[in-house]
Write a protein that holds these residues in place. Sequence first.
Motif, mmCIF file in Angstrom:
data_model
loop_
_atom_site.group_PDB
_atom_site.id
_atom_site.type_symbol
_atom_site.label_atom_id
_atom_site.label_comp_id
_atom_site.label_asym_id
_atom_site.label_seq_id
_atom_site.Cartn_x
_atom_site.Cartn_y
_atom_site.Cartn_z
ATOM 1 N N CYS A 127 -72.378 74.011 42.838
ATOM 2 C CA CYS A 127 -71.991 74.595 44.115
ATOM 3 C C CYS A 127 -72.091 73.520 45.190
ATOM 4 O O CYS A 127 -73.179 72.989 45.446
ATOM 5 N N LEU A 128 -70.948 73.190 45.802
ATOM 6 C CA LEU A 128 -70.888 72.164 46.853
ATOM 7 C C LEU A 128 -70.180 72.738 48.078
ATOM 8 O O LEU A 128 -69.267 72.139 48.639
ATOM 9 N N ARG A 129 -70.601 73.900 48.518
ATOM 10 C CA ARG A 129 -70.005 74.545 49.690
ATOM 11 C C ARG A 129 -70.357 73.795 50.968
ATOM 12 O O ARG A 129 -71.457 73.290 51.139
ATOM 13 N N SER A 130 -69.368 73.750 51.877
ATOM 14 C CA SER A 130 -69.594 73.264 53.249
ATOM 15 C C SER A 130 -70.215 71.874 53.262
ATOM 16 O O SER A 130 -71.249 71.650 53.899
ATOM 17 N N ASN A 131 -69.611 70.941 52.553
ATOM 18 C CA ASN A 131 -70.140 69.577 52.498
ATOM 19 C C ASN A 131 -69.109 68.533 52.915
ATOM 20 O O ASN A 131 -69.260 67.359 52.611
ATOM 21 N N GLU A 132 -68.040 68.987 53.596
ATOM 22 C CA GLU A 132 -67.023 68.067 54.110
ATOM 23 C C GLU A 132 -66.409 67.194 53.003
ATOM 24 O O GLU A 132 -66.096 66.023 53.207
ATOM 25 N N ILE A 133 -66.253 67.778 51.824
ATOM 26 C CA ILE A 133 -65.640 67.066 50.701
ATOM 27 C C ILE A 133 -64.128 67.042 50.915
ATOM 28 O O ILE A 133 -63.511 68.074 51.176
#
Length: 451
Positions: A127-133
């Motif tokens: 889960c990599l939500r809301s990380n400006e990826i």
Amino acid sequence: MRAGFQEIPKVVMRPQPRPVTVPEEPDPVAEKEGLNALTLIQYKYAYFRPTIQVEMEQEDPKTTKEIFIRTGWKIEEKMLCIFAKCLPTLTHLQAIRLWKVGLTDHTFLSLISIVPNCPTLNLGHLCLRSNEIDDEGAFLIGQALSSLKSSNKNLISINLSYNHITDVGAGYIANGLRLNRSLLSLSLSHNKINDGGALKLAEVLGPFALTHTEVVERRHLLLEKECQERCRLPQRHSDFKSERPSSHASSTAIDKLQPAKAAKSANKKKDPLKKDEKGLAGGGTAAQATPAAQTKKEDAKQAKKAVPAADQKAVRGKGTKPGTKDKRAQVLEVEVMEPTEMLNPLLEPAEHRDGKVFLPGNRVLIYLNLIRNQITERGLKAFLAALEHQSSRAAPGGKGPMGLLRLSLAKNNYPMESKTFARIQEMMVSRDPLPKAGAAARTVEEEAGAT
């Protein structure tokens, strides 16, 4: 201090389920005395302090199976150095959830480089939500999903909601899904994906044409498979030959006994004639000798009928001997018990049309979330065509992968009265195995990025 940190975040157990913490009312007596005013303020805002929440199967820290880092703690190079030392020791780790931790392209690249150094890491959820990826991070994720030579077989869900992924990044992830057969859930909600990225994602869900390099690799794998099958055949023949000497010896012994048995049977046939000749020589008649011989033969036939067939075989064989049939059966049983490897997607049954090779598409992915992007009617038609193809090629009896069971496309740039979207919703109602909750409740849940 560890790795230059002046303050180490507190490690706490992750609550299950996550409760909504409401600060308690201050003690009026203590408030009047003014003794613990600072303590009350610290307790009031303790919930928002950066913490490390872990979930363990047992009390042993090495059994940690999930790491969850939430808002308020920015992951930088110092923390990544700690991850590089700690993650390889976690043999039961299955999920890493990083929510609003300020990952950049550089730090995300460093995080991806740590995973291959963990030989025992069995990561199932990411889960990599809301990380400006952005698209560069999506390129790394697509490469991690699959490449021409290998594919990830452990990861089953990825949440990339609330990032900056465009059509280019969606194309990278779609390329990773071409030869990946383990990922079940993918969330790309609240990004910047247009019809170009939607077409790429819809393409891998249905039959897609292999590229030139993929066709070359497919031919190479087919040749290797054929060579392996040919190599197995001599081994089977050698196994049979290794078992033949004992059976061959028994057969030669039987061949030696056959002439003796034939001679005895010939002598038995001659005995009645000799007895008749002796009877005639002794002054008797042939009519007197033959009735006795006939009665003996009839008695022998009746005795044979009285004995069962199985007993006759046992008496004739005088003990059971292992034959070649039993040994061949044992060899076949051993071959059936051999473990089988997962089939390479390039070896799946293919269709040849217009000089191209088409694979049936990714039918393992069952959940795709694309809420609040910029997909128009054109992208919806591509997904509808992919769903219709998956429905027409569904395995009889529900056996095998079914394809998408849940597709979320709400809040995109198509008209409210879109017939294509209504048709997609109609097909998803019959395919969705989950309990049919209210449409509004499901939309809120999917917008939150839940997988």
